[in-house]
Scaffold this active site. Structure first.
Site, PDB file in Angstrom:
ATOM      1  N   LYS A 193       0.601  -1.071  -0.151  1.00 20.08           N
ATOM      2  CA  LYS A 193      -0.087   0.054  -0.012  1.00 20.08           C
ATOM      3  C   LYS A 193       0.935   1.326  -0.117  1.00 20.08           C
ATOM      4  CE  LYS A 193      -3.655  -2.502  -0.617  1.00 20.08           C
ATOM      5  NZ  LYS A 193      -4.294  -3.163   0.537  1.00 20.08           N
TER       6      LYS A 193
HETATM    7  C1  LIG Z   1      -5.496  -4.277   0.708  1.00 19.54           C
HETATM    8  C2  LIG Z   1      -6.759  -3.877   0.762  1.00 19.54           C
HETATM    9  C3  LIG Z   1      -7.531  -4.306   2.061  1.00 19.54           C
HETATM   10  C4  LIG Z   1      -6.894  -5.051   3.338  1.00 19.54           C
HETATM   11  O1  LIG Z   1      -5.970  -4.331   3.694  1.00 19.54           O
HETATM   12  P1  LIG Z   1      -4.942  -5.446   4.642  1.00 19.54           P
HETATM   13  O2  LIG Z   1      -4.052  -4.626   5.261  1.00 19.54           O
HETATM   14  O3  LIG Z   1      -4.054  -6.136   3.546  1.00 19.54           O
HETATM   15  O4  LIG Z   1      -5.604  -6.473   5.383  1.00 19.54           O
HETATM   16  C5  LIG Z   1      -8.904  -3.934   2.147  1.00 19.54           C
HETATM   17  N1  LIG Z   1      -9.314  -3.408   0.956  1.00 19.54           N
HETATM   18  C6  LIG Z   1      -8.602  -3.233  -0.321  1.00 19.54           C
HETATM   19  C7  LIG Z   1      -9.234  -2.742  -1.547  1.00 19.54           C
HETATM   20  C8  LIG Z   1      -7.367  -3.411  -0.379  1.00 19.54           C
HETATM   21  O5  LIG Z   1      -6.713  -3.336  -1.547  1.00 19.54           O
END
Ligand SMILES: *Cc1c(COP(=O)(O)O)cnc(C)c1O
Length: 384
Positions: A193
């Protein structure tokens, strides 16, 4: 801090689609936590929350162990009953949809707009029923949804807005940061992210009552505020006031996140540069349709284009042969076996799922890396 990373000694091949960037700042931060012996939730967790609060301008920021945990807690705080419905786009990661089901409600899949990949508010209105309790917009790729329209839709109907802002940390909407726009915003700080804690997430809200209800959910239902009121001379007291999970962000992960936050502007600036270069290089390709970008308000998470001549999968094979990784974000949830009972036709989502491809976009990409991707894509149609 300069805008340029030092860069790895040898080119990264195959070139990944996403890749976190670390240097000695992160190494030193982690070493400091290990030396302190306090690796679990602690002072750095609170420092990280304060830093996020400053950036997004929300009254309350609760860090969590992941973005999925943030979504789970936000949904749980709604006290959903069987049969309650949550509007959500199908074109997203499985986490938000799974958490709606885990929280005891029904996901109601909405279509997206083909030019933004974000929820189609008109379709959401058409799907609403008297059982609708919440709407969960996803800021696809970091591009903010039309939040004024979504909040205007939700308020008079008594729905809660929970933004899945996993892609959009650092983005803004009409000059206001994502995280300060609606009832609840959930961020993810997973390894790919916009910034990463290794694993981590956060929930933002301005609502004191909601924040009070969320707090014990993060720590198996324990309310430490109770013993604080009893008095700090007996800090061994605590009360389990509700159910909950172990969803806290540890010092170890917070240290990583704090180090990454210092580089936020550099990350954004470099990604903007790369997106502009790509868009320019692909603008004349007839088979490629570029989505709406709005870079001024977007911290880009992924770089996605549509391949409109029916050859998306062949392009992906071609890219792989040239050491360029690519992926599909996302395989629509309404087509997944676990969500079959919630299926309905979603024409735009289904077409996009055959057209979209995610190309490499990360801070550490060199100019040569960018050129490699551009050549690999262009050569597919020029036959070079
Ligand atoms: C990455 C992601 C999540 C979940 O986040 P994590 O930290 O990996 O649990 C939720 N929604 C979207 C759209 C994502 O890309």
């Amino acid at each position: 801090m300069t805008g340029k990373p030092k860069g790895p000694a040898a080119p990264i091949r195959p070139l990944p689609t996403h890749r976190p960037y670390f240097d000695s700042t992160e190494v030193d931060a982690i070493a400091g936590v290990l030396e302190s012996r306090w690796v679990g939730k602690g002072a750095l967790t609170e420092e990280f929350e304060a830093a996020i609060r400053d950036i997004v301008g929300a009254k309350h920021v609760l860090s969590t162990s992941s973005g999925t945990a943030a979504l789970h807690m936000a949904l749980d705080a709604l006290d959903l009953r069987p049969g309650d419905e949550v509007l959500v786009p199908s074109l997203t990661y499985a986490a938000p949809v799974t958490m709606i089901v885990v929280a005891g409600a029904r996901p109601v899949f909405c279509d997206v707009r083909e030019e933004t990949f974000n929820i189609d508010v008109k379709d959401a209105i058409a799907r609403a029923t008297h059982r609708t309790r919440a709407i969960m917009p996803v800021h696809y790729g970091g591009l903010p949804c039309d939040m004024d329209a979504i909040v205007d839709l939700a308020r008079p109907r008594g729905w809660t807005v929970i933004e899945d802002a996993a892609h959009a940390f650092g983005s803004s909407y009409r000059g206001r940061p994502v995280g300060s726009l609606s009832d609840l915003t959930c961020f993810s700080f997973d390894p790919i992210k916009n910034i990463t804690c290794g694993t981590g997430g956060a929930i933002c809200t301005d609502d004191d009552e909601v924040a009070r209800r969320l707090l014990p959910l993060r720590n198996v239902g324990i309310d430490f505020g109770t013993w604080r009121r009893i008095g700090d001379d007996s800090p061994w007291h605590y009360h389990v006031v509700t159910h909950g999970w172990r969803y806290e962000l540890h010092n170890l992960n917070a240290a990583l996140g704090l180090a990454q936050l210092r580089r936020l502007d550099d990350y954004r600036a470099r990604k903007h540069q790369i997106v502009r270069q790509y868009d320019e290089a692909f603008a004349d390709l007839e088979a490629i349709a570029l989505p709406h970008r709005d870079l001024d308000s977007t911290f880009p998470f992924s770089y996605v284009v549509r391949v409109t001549d029916g050859r998306r999968d062949r392009l992906m094979t071609h890219l792989k042969e040239r050491q360029v990784d690519c992926t599909i974000q996302f395989h629509p949830n309404h087509m997944q076996p676990a969500f079959a009972e919630f299926r309905r036709p979603l024409p735009v989502t289904e077409r996009l799922s055959r057209e979209i491809v995610t190309l490499p976009l990360f801070f550490e990409m060199t100019d040569d890396d960018v050129a490699l991707v551009i050549d690999a894509v262009r050569s597919f149609w020029s036959g070079a």
